[in-house]
Design an enzyme around this catalytic site. Structure first.
Site, PDB file in Angstrom:
ATOM      1  N   GLU A   1      10.252   1.036   4.183  1.00 51.50           N
ATOM      2  CA  GLU A   1      10.968   2.311   4.010  1.00 51.50           C
ATOM      3  C   GLU A   1      11.070   3.096   5.319  1.00 51.50           C
ATOM      4  O   GLU A   1      10.490   4.185   5.477  1.00 51.50           O
ATOM      5  CB  GLU A   1      10.302   3.158   2.931  1.00 51.50           C
ATOM      6  CG  GLU A   1      10.417   2.536   1.553  1.00 51.50           C
ATOM      7  CD  GLU A   1       9.932   3.446   0.440  1.00 51.50           C
ATOM      8  OE1 GLU A   1       9.157   4.365   0.708  1.00 51.50           O
ATOM      9  OE2 GLU A   1      10.328   3.211  -0.705  1.00 51.50           O
TER      10      GLU A   1
ATOM     11  N   GLU B   1      11.265  -2.387  -4.984  1.00 50.99           N
ATOM     12  CA  GLU B   1      10.258  -1.565  -5.670  1.00 50.99           C
ATOM     13  C   GLU B   1      10.930  -0.693  -6.711  1.00 50.99           C
ATOM     14  O   GLU B   1      11.983  -0.108  -6.454  1.00 50.99           O
ATOM     15  CB  GLU B   1       9.588  -0.591  -4.693  1.00 50.99           C
ATOM     16  CG  GLU B   1       8.704  -1.189  -3.645  1.00 50.99           C
ATOM     17  CD  GLU B   1       8.122  -0.086  -2.744  1.00 50.99           C
ATOM     18  OE1 GLU B   1       7.969   1.055  -3.213  1.00 50.99           O
ATOM     19  OE2 GLU B   1       7.860  -0.378  -1.578  1.00 50.99           O
TER      20      GLU B   1
ATOM     21  N   GLU C   1      -2.475   7.015  -3.952  1.00 44.44           N
ATOM     22  CA  GLU C   1      -1.577   6.512  -5.002  1.00 44.44           C
ATOM     23  C   GLU C   1      -2.338   6.003  -6.219  1.00 44.44           C
ATOM     24  O   GLU C   1      -1.834   5.187  -6.988  1.00 44.44           O
ATOM     25  CB  GLU C   1      -0.661   5.446  -4.404  1.00 44.44           C
ATOM     26  CG  GLU C   1       0.270   6.072  -3.371  1.00 44.44           C
ATOM     27  CD  GLU C   1       1.254   5.113  -2.740  1.00 44.44           C
ATOM     28  OE1 GLU C   1       0.927   3.910  -2.638  1.00 44.44           O
ATOM     29  OE2 GLU C   1       2.331   5.573  -2.328  1.00 44.44           O
TER      30      GLU C   1
HETATM   31  C1  GLA Z   1       7.348   3.833  -1.721  1.00 44.50           C
HETATM   32  C2  GLA Z   1       6.502   2.953  -0.836  1.00 44.50           C
HETATM   33  C3  GLA Z   1       5.324   2.365  -1.544  1.00 44.50           C
HETATM   34  C4  GLA Z   1       4.670   3.384  -2.446  1.00 44.50           C
HETATM   35  C5  GLA Z   1       5.692   3.906  -3.407  1.00 44.50           C
HETATM   36  C6  GLA Z   1       5.119   4.892  -4.407  1.00 44.50           C
HETATM   37  O1  GLA Z   1       8.340   3.167  -2.341  1.00 44.50           O
HETATM   38  O2  GLA Z   1       7.246   1.912  -0.257  1.00 44.50           O
HETATM   39  O3  GLA Z   1       4.411   1.917  -0.573  1.00 44.50           O
HETATM   40  O4  GLA Z   1       4.182   4.419  -1.666  1.00 44.50           O
HETATM   41  O5  GLA Z   1       6.693   4.578  -2.691  1.00 44.50           O
HETATM   42  O6  GLA Z   1       6.103   5.331  -5.310  1.00 44.50           O
END
Ligand code: GLA
Length: 673
Positions: free
Chosen positions: A157, A316, A364
């Site tokens: 990301e 994801e 998380e």
């Molecule tokens: C993003 C990140 C993950 C995690 C998710 C949580 O997509 O890539 O590592 O932190 O958010 O929703």
């Protein structure tokens, strides 16, 4: 685009990717056996490994420890589970930031961010770039031939937490970028309009990033800095991807965040997509948005555009609640299935999640996972196992493309960035909201939409919507003009075509770039008060914006009936060559947009699916021979869809009509007529 689907099954039969981020380093190795055993139960065939493993893989500079990762990959290989292997560059370890504090990013107001979270680096930092390249080289050398690895996952990301950076190093890189772009300082002064407020520059090295200043910073400087910052991260990606490609033929990707709550803003995904072997995306529902499923559909349609219409990887999403929204609402029974199949209906060839096993420590720990804290005796786990079976049942669809999109929505990154600059007519005008309004109107009717840039080939579409494309290049305007001239229908909204690529107003009446298309000339904007609505003579009322103007060659379909511009045209229609251009000078209500869109689709002979219920989503995928219809019912009432074929999820034949229960999904291989 490359595909990995035939590498996900033992016998080479194409399969949907199913699985998610796997972070075994967060657990004692004794847990790993249970992990893979349960992955097999659920039908998991693809996991992303190593995304946040840098600190363990390189405990000190240049000293690497791969033993635990070797064990994990071997274990996955023995179990037939494939790996999307990360190069681990997303989160530099504390030792790195401690040793190279100058690599930490700096905000617009001069605060150097600390470490202790993730992505704590400046994209222009030579120390970061050198260390990331060294780590990537070691990983590529060691695992390029590992049989479990089927693709490479660069970083994670990009730009999510550390962008843009305003430090001195970024500033010097920005100067070089500007020098390459403009060559001579006079060209920059002209483009930035620096005669205003005594901002004239005499040398490139006088220029800084657009740091926080007493009041509004030069808007073109801000826009160029956004372009620079996206390019700077792209350089990081490309350098790491090149290293991986030099060692292995496997496809390389990085996970995008298309339209995700504005988090995607730092990146020009259209430019980046050219550098992906496989486009992948992360999507998280905004739990409290009552129409979040439509937002999901819009995001997926955008990502499909980035993938040039072909399949893409959903890298994801979540099985249930996330941890980072104000209220992390759990998904309702069946929602996980609908969400995953919705992405697939819109072109995904994988449904992957964050993450495999719910964490017990760290920020998380309240984020859902495939395997929840409660273990296998849980609703989420049961739904995960069912989803795994669903994906096997519909496996024949893998590799096919979404078909039948007769409508495109234009989304130019520069228009988005420029529309969000300071000092505009109203803070209520939002390109993303306007885009969503039009996508939603089409969605409710069951009409599939693609996303395209203004300069793309639009000839396969019947209708093109231009929602608040505030910045428009000459090339984009020419492209839309020839699309209309050749018989296409275009809808252009307020605050489109207002400025050129330097954010300079196009003079002579709004919307400057599109005046010859709209045939309606606007002379003054009249933004509305917060929450105000003005009545229109047709199509309900308008919000956010009203305008004073007059038709030149257009026909007025609706006027502002009240408000400051009563009697002025609100919606017009103009003939351009063989085509038609509608202009909408306000933000319509959902009901008004639906009424207008229905009329436009009918006038443009664009078919609308037969279905009952606005919240029943209809899309099709095709492999050129067969077609599959996806019907997903997000509504509270059962719905009827007209279709002939076999529902792959139940095995039941449908003749003529199919009832899709509230909350249900059908995936029908259609009978060839
Ligand atoms: C993003 C990140 C993950 C995690 C998710 C949580 O997509 O890539 O590592 O932190 O958010 O929703």
């Amino acid at each position: 685009m490359l595909s990995i689907s035939s590498r996900l099954s033992a016998d080479g039969t194409a399969a949907f990717g199913f699985g998610g981020d796997y972070n075994p380093e967060q657990w004692h190795p004794s847990v790993w056996q249970e992990d893979v055993a349960l992955m097999k139960v659920a039908g998991v065939n693809l996991v992303s490994v190593g995304i946040f493993s840098w600190a363990l893989l390189e405990p000190s500079e240049g000293r690497y420890e791969f033993g635990w990762l070797d064990d994990v990959l071997d274990l996955l290989q023995e179990s037939g589970i494939r790996v999307d292997l990360a190069n681990a560059s997303a989160s530099p370890p504390p030792w790195f930031s401690h040793r190279y504090p100058q690599s930490l990013p700096v905000t617009a107001n001069g605060v150097r961010l600390g470490y202790g979270s993730r992505q704590a680096f400046c994209a222009s930092s030579p120390e970061y770039r050198r260390a990331a390249a060294a780590l990537t080289t070691e990983i590529a050398k060691r695992y390029a031939s590992h049989p479990a690895v089927v693709m490479w996952h660069v970083h994670n990301e990009y730009g999510c937490h550390n962008q843009p950076c305003y430090c001195e190093v970024s500033g010097a890189a920005f100067q070089r970028w500007l020098e390459r772009k403009y060559d001579d300082i006079d060209a920059l002064n002209e483009a930035w309009g620096t005669a205003f407020w005594s901002q004239h520059y005499y040398r490139f090295d006088e220029i800084t990033p657009p740091r926080q200043s007493g009041t509004f910073v030069n808007p073109t400087q801000v826009l160029d800095f956004a372009r620079f910052s996206s390019d700077e991260l792209l350089d990081c990606y490309r350098a790491e991807a090149d290293i991986l490609r030099a060692h292995s033929p496997l496809p390389v990707t990085t996970n995008f965040m298309g339209f995700s709550m504005g988090l995607d803003k730092p990146i020009d995904y259209w430019a980046w997509a050219d550098h992906m072997d496989l486009v992948s995306n992360d999507h998280y529902l905004v739990a409290e948005d009552p129409r979040n499923f439509q937002e999901l559909a819009m995001g997926a349609d955008f990502v499909r555009g980035l993938a040039s219409g072909g399949p893409w990887v959903l890298m994801e999403h979540s099985t249930s609640a996330v941890n980072w929204q104000p209220r992390n609402i759990a998904k309702r029974p069946g929602e996980l299935r609908r969400n995953s199949l919705q992405h697939i209906a819109r072109g995904a060839d994988a449904a992957l999640f964050f993450q495999w096993r719910a964490a017990k420590a760290g920020s998380e720990k309240f984020h859902s996972a495939l395997l929840p804290h409660a273990g296998t005796d849980s609703r989420v786990w049961r739904e995960v196992v069912e989803l795994g079976a669903d994906l096997v049942a519909i496996a024949e669809i893998v590799g096919s493309r979404v078909c039948g999109a007769a409508v495109a929505i234009i989304h130019d990154t520069d228009a988005r960035w420029a529309s969000e600059l300071d000092s505009h007519p109203t803070i209520d005008a939002s390109l993303l909201n306007e885009t969503r309004l039009w996508h939603d109107a089409l969605y409710r009717l069951g009409v599939t939409t693609d996303f395209r840039r203004s300069t793309d080939d639009l000839s396969s579409y019947g209708l093109v919507v231009v929602p608040m494309q505030y910045l428009m290049t000459d090339a984009g305007a020419d492209s839309l003009r020839s699309f209309a001239g050749n018989g296409g229908t275009v809808v252009i909204t307020y605050q489109s075509g207002i400025v050129d690529e330097d954010d300079h107003i196009r003079l002579g009446g709004y919307p400057g770039a599109f005046l010859s298309l709209t045939g309606t000339r606007i002379e003054e904007f009249y933004p509305l008060h917060e929450g105000e609505e003005v009545e229109l003579t047709r199509y309900g009322s308008g919000r956010v914006f009203s305008e004073l103007g007059r038709p030149l060659t257009s026909e007025v379909l609706a006027e502002f009936a009240g408000g400051p511009t009563a009697g002025s045209p609100a919606i017009t229609r103009n003939r351009v060559g063989m085509g038609t251009v509608y202009y909408v000078g306000t933000s319509l209500t959902p009901a008004g947009a639906r009424e207008l869109v229905t009329e436009i689709l009918t006038a443009s002979s664009i078919p609308v699916p037969q279905k009952s219920g606005d919240d029943v989503e209809i899309t099709r995928r095709s492999d050129g021979t067969r077609t599959w219809l996806f019907a997903i019912n997000h509504g509270s009432a059962d719905a009827v869809v007209t279709v002939d074929g076999v529902d792959l999820l139940t095995g039941a034949a449908t003749e003529g009509t199919l009832t899709v229960a509230s909350g249900g999904v059908a995936v029908v291989r259609e009978t060839v007529a």
